[in-house]
Design an enzyme around this catalytic site. Structure first.
Site, mmCIF file in Angstrom:
data_model
loop_
_atom_site.group_PDB
_atom_site.id
_atom_site.type_symbol
_atom_site.label_atom_id
_atom_site.label_comp_id
_atom_site.label_asym_id
_atom_site.label_seq_id
_atom_site.Cartn_x
_atom_site.Cartn_y
_atom_site.Cartn_z
ATOM 1 N N PRO A 1 0.823 -1.224 0.000
ATOM 2 C CG PRO A 1 -0.146 -1.124 2.133
ATOM 3 C CD PRO A 1 0.684 -1.985 1.248
ATOM 4 C CG ASP A 2 -0.567 4.815 -2.086
ATOM 5 O OD1 ASP A 2 -1.399 4.588 -1.188
ATOM 6 O OD2 ASP A 2 -0.868 5.343 -3.165
ATOM 7 C CG PHE A 3 2.872 6.640 3.194
ATOM 8 C CD1 PHE A 3 2.835 5.292 3.495
ATOM 9 C CD2 PHE A 3 3.952 7.395 3.643
ATOM 10 C CE1 PHE A 3 3.850 4.692 4.221
ATOM 11 C CE2 PHE A 3 4.977 6.803 4.368
ATOM 12 C CZ PHE A 3 4.927 5.453 4.663
ATOM 13 N NE ARG A 4 1.271 12.286 1.902
ATOM 14 C CZ ARG A 4 2.476 11.742 2.096
ATOM 15 N NH1 ARG A 4 2.925 10.822 1.272
ATOM 16 N NH2 ARG A 4 3.217 12.140 3.101
ATOM 17 C CG HIS B 1 12.765 8.632 1.284
ATOM 18 N ND1 HIS B 1 11.471 8.873 0.880
ATOM 19 C CD2 HIS B 1 13.362 9.844 1.343
ATOM 20 C CE1 HIS B 1 11.304 10.170 0.706
ATOM 21 N NE2 HIS B 1 12.427 10.790 0.969
ATOM 22 C CG ASP C 1 9.530 -1.358 -2.659
ATOM 23 O OD1 ASP C 1 10.474 -1.250 -3.470
ATOM 24 O OD2 ASP C 1 8.388 -0.923 -2.894
ATOM 25 C CG ASN D 1 8.727 3.193 -3.732
ATOM 26 O OD1 ASN D 1 8.142 4.114 -3.170
ATOM 27 N ND2 ASN D 1 8.259 2.579 -4.787
HETATM 28 P P1 NAD Z 1 2.217 8.663 -1.644
HETATM 29 O O1 NAD Z 1 1.522 7.571 -0.945
HETATM 30 O O2 NAD Z 1 2.229 10.001 -0.998
HETATM 31 O O3 NAD Z 1 1.583 8.853 -3.093
HETATM 32 C C1 NAD Z 1 1.406 7.776 -3.964
HETATM 33 C C2 NAD Z 1 0.820 8.313 -5.257
HETATM 34 O O4 NAD Z 1 0.813 7.259 -6.203
HETATM 35 C C3 NAD Z 1 -0.618 8.823 -5.146
HETATM 36 O O5 NAD Z 1 -0.689 10.076 -5.783
HETATM 37 C C4 NAD Z 1 -1.438 7.763 -5.899
HETATM 38 O O6 NAD Z 1 -2.515 8.335 -6.598
HETATM 39 C C5 NAD Z 1 -0.429 7.213 -6.858
HETATM 40 N N1 NAD Z 1 -0.647 5.802 -7.208
HETATM 41 C C6 NAD Z 1 -0.908 4.759 -6.376
HETATM 42 N N2 NAD Z 1 -0.932 3.607 -7.060
HETATM 43 C C7 NAD Z 1 -0.681 3.937 -8.362
HETATM 44 C C8 NAD Z 1 -0.581 3.176 -9.561
HETATM 45 N N3 NAD Z 1 -0.728 1.846 -9.574
HETATM 46 N N4 NAD Z 1 -0.313 3.841 -10.716
HETATM 47 C C9 NAD Z 1 -0.166 5.195 -10.745
HETATM 48 N N5 NAD Z 1 -0.261 5.958 -9.630
HETATM 49 C C10 NAD Z 1 -0.513 5.334 -8.453
HETATM 50 O O7 NAD Z 1 3.694 8.166 -1.962
HETATM 51 P P2 NAD Z 1 5.072 8.969 -2.094
HETATM 52 O O8 NAD Z 1 4.866 10.212 -2.891
HETATM 53 O O9 NAD Z 1 6.061 7.994 -2.523
HETATM 54 O O10 NAD Z 1 5.425 9.436 -0.626
HETATM 55 C C11 NAD Z 1 5.320 8.535 0.445
HETATM 56 C C12 NAD Z 1 6.600 8.207 1.209
HETATM 57 O O11 NAD Z 1 6.351 6.945 1.763
HETATM 58 C C13 NAD Z 1 7.843 8.041 0.393
HETATM 59 O O12 NAD Z 1 8.809 8.770 1.009
HETATM 60 C C14 NAD Z 1 8.215 6.555 0.490
HETATM 61 O O13 NAD Z 1 9.518 6.428 1.007
HETATM 62 C C15 NAD Z 1 7.331 5.969 1.531
HETATM 63 N N6 NAD Z 1 6.638 4.709 1.146
HETATM 64 C C16 NAD Z 1 7.316 3.748 0.474
HETATM 65 C C17 NAD Z 1 6.671 2.577 0.120
HETATM 66 C C18 NAD Z 1 7.448 1.530 -0.637
HETATM 67 O O14 NAD Z 1 8.671 1.466 -0.522
HETATM 68 N N7 NAD Z 1 6.786 0.723 -1.460
HETATM 69 C C19 NAD Z 1 5.334 2.369 0.448
HETATM 70 C C20 NAD Z 1 4.661 3.378 1.175
HETATM 71 C C21 NAD Z 1 5.342 4.548 1.505
#
Ligand code: NAD
Length: 243
Positions: free
Chosen positions: A35-38, A123, A108, A106
Site C-alpha cells: 500500500p502507498d501512504f496517501r 529514503h 522496498d 521507495n
Molecule cells: P504517496 O503515498 O504520498 O503517493 C502515492 C501516489 O501514487 C498517489 O498520488 C497515488 O494516486 C499514486 N498511485 C498509487 N498507485 C498507483 C498506480 N498503480 N499507478 C499510478 N499511480 C498510483 O507516496 P510517495 O509520494 O512515494 O510518498 C510517500 C513516502 O512513503 C515516500 O517517502 C516513500 O519512502 C514511503 N513509502 C514507500 C513505500 C514503498 O517502498 N513501497 C510504500 C509506502 C510509503
C-alpha cells in the site's frame, strides 16, 4: 487524450530518448501489493494510536522503539512482494541503454529485484539495517527472524533500518547524484508519487527539458508543467509502453 494515444506518444518519446530518468514513489509498488501512504486505502487513512508521520520519525524511534517496530513490521515490510510490470519495464529500458537512473522514494528494493542497477534510493531501504551501537550490518531476514519486537545486535544495541525517517537528513551523495541525472535527462518520467514529501519532491524542479511525463492516478503539483499527463496505472502504462 485517450489512454491508447497517450501510451503511443510515450512510446515514441522513449524511442527517441537516450538519457531517460524515472522519478517514482510508493504508487510504483501498489500493483505489487504494497500500500502507498496517501491513496484512499493508503496507510495514512488507517487508524493508529499515533499518526504514521509521528511513528516513523527519528525522535519516536528513539523514544518508543517498540511502538515503532510494531508499526514497521505490520505496515512497512512486505518480504513476499514481487516486482510488477512498472519495475520490469524500467529495468528493460536500462538494459537497452536508454535509461540512466531510477530515482525512488521507495524503500522496498523492488527496482533492484526487477534487475535495475542504477537505483538512487532517496529514503534508504528496508533490506539494510545497522546496529546503532557498534554499526554491525543486518539484512531484512534478521529483522523478520528476531525473537523480540525490537531487534537487537549481538552487542546488545538496538538495530535500526537504513530508512530515512522524518526528522532525518537524506544522504547527500544520493541527492547529488539524483540531481545530476535529472539535470542531464532528455526525458523525465515521474510516476506513483504524490510529490509532497520534501526535499525529495523538490528534485524534479531541476529538470529543464521538454519531455516531462507524469503517470499518476491522483493529481500532482507538476501536472501543469507536464508535456504528457497519463492518469493511469503505472504498471499497465509502462508495461504497454515498453515491450
Ligand atoms: P504517496 O503515498 O504520498 O503517493 C502515492 C501516489 O501514487 C498517489 O498520488 C497515488 O494516486 C499514486 N498511485 C498509487 N498507485 C498507483 C498506480 N498503480 N499507478 C499510478 N499511480 C498510483 O507516496 P510517495 O509520494 O512515494 O510518498 C510517500 C513516502 O512513503 C515516500 O517517502 C516513500 O519512502 C514511503 N513509502 C514507500 C513505500 C514503498 O517502498 N513501497 C510504500 C509506502 C510509503
Amino acid at each position: 487524450m485517450a489512454l491508447e494515444r497517450e501510451i503511443e506518444q510515450l512510446k515514441a518519446w522513449i524511442e527517441e530518448s537516450e538519457r531517460i530518468v524515472f522519478f517514482g514513489g510508493a504508487g510504483v509498488s501498489t500493483e505489487s501489493g504494497i500500500p502507498d501512504f496517501r491513496s484512499e486505502d493508503g496507510l495514512y487513512r488507517q487508524k493508529y494510536d499515533y499518526p504514521p508521520e509521528q511513528i516513523i520519525s527519528h525522535s519516536f524511534f528513539l523514544r518508543r522503539p517498540d511502538a515503532f517496530y510494531r508499526f514497521y513490521r505490520e505496515r512497512m515490510l512486505y518480504p513476499d512482494a514481487k516486482p510488477n510490470a512498472a519495475h520490469l519495464a524500467l529495468a528493460k529500458l536500462e538494459q537497452r541503454g536508454k535509461l540512466r537512473a531510477v530515482v525512488t522514494q521507495n524503500i522496498d528494493g523492488l527496482h533492484q529485484a526487477a534487475g535495475s542497477r542504477h537505483v538512487l534510493e532517496l529514503h534508504g531501504s528496508v533490506l539494510r539495517n545497522h546496529c546503532r551501537r557498534c554499526g554491525a550490518f543486518y539484512g531484512l531476514q534478521d529483522i523478520l527472524n528476531a525473537k523480540e519486537i525490537v531487534p537487537r545486535c549481538h552487542c546488545g544495541g538496538i538495530i535500526k533500518p537504513d530508512v530515512v525517517l522524518y526528522e532525518e537528513a537524506l544522504e547527500e551523495r544520493v541527492m547529488e547524484e539524483a540531481l545530476a541525472c535529472i539535470r542531464a535527462a532528455d526525458l523525465l518520467m515521474i510516476g506513483g508519487t504524490s510529490l509532497v514529501v520534501y526535499p525529495a519532491a523538490g528534485l524534479v524542479r531541476y529538470y529543464s527539458g521538454h519531455r516531462l511525463v507524469v503517470i499518476n492516478q491522483a493529481p500532482t503539483g507538476v501536472d501543469e508543467r507536464a508535456d504528457l499527463l497519463i492518469p493511469g496505472k503505472i504498471g499497465e502504462v509502462l508495461g504497454r509502453a515498453v515491450d
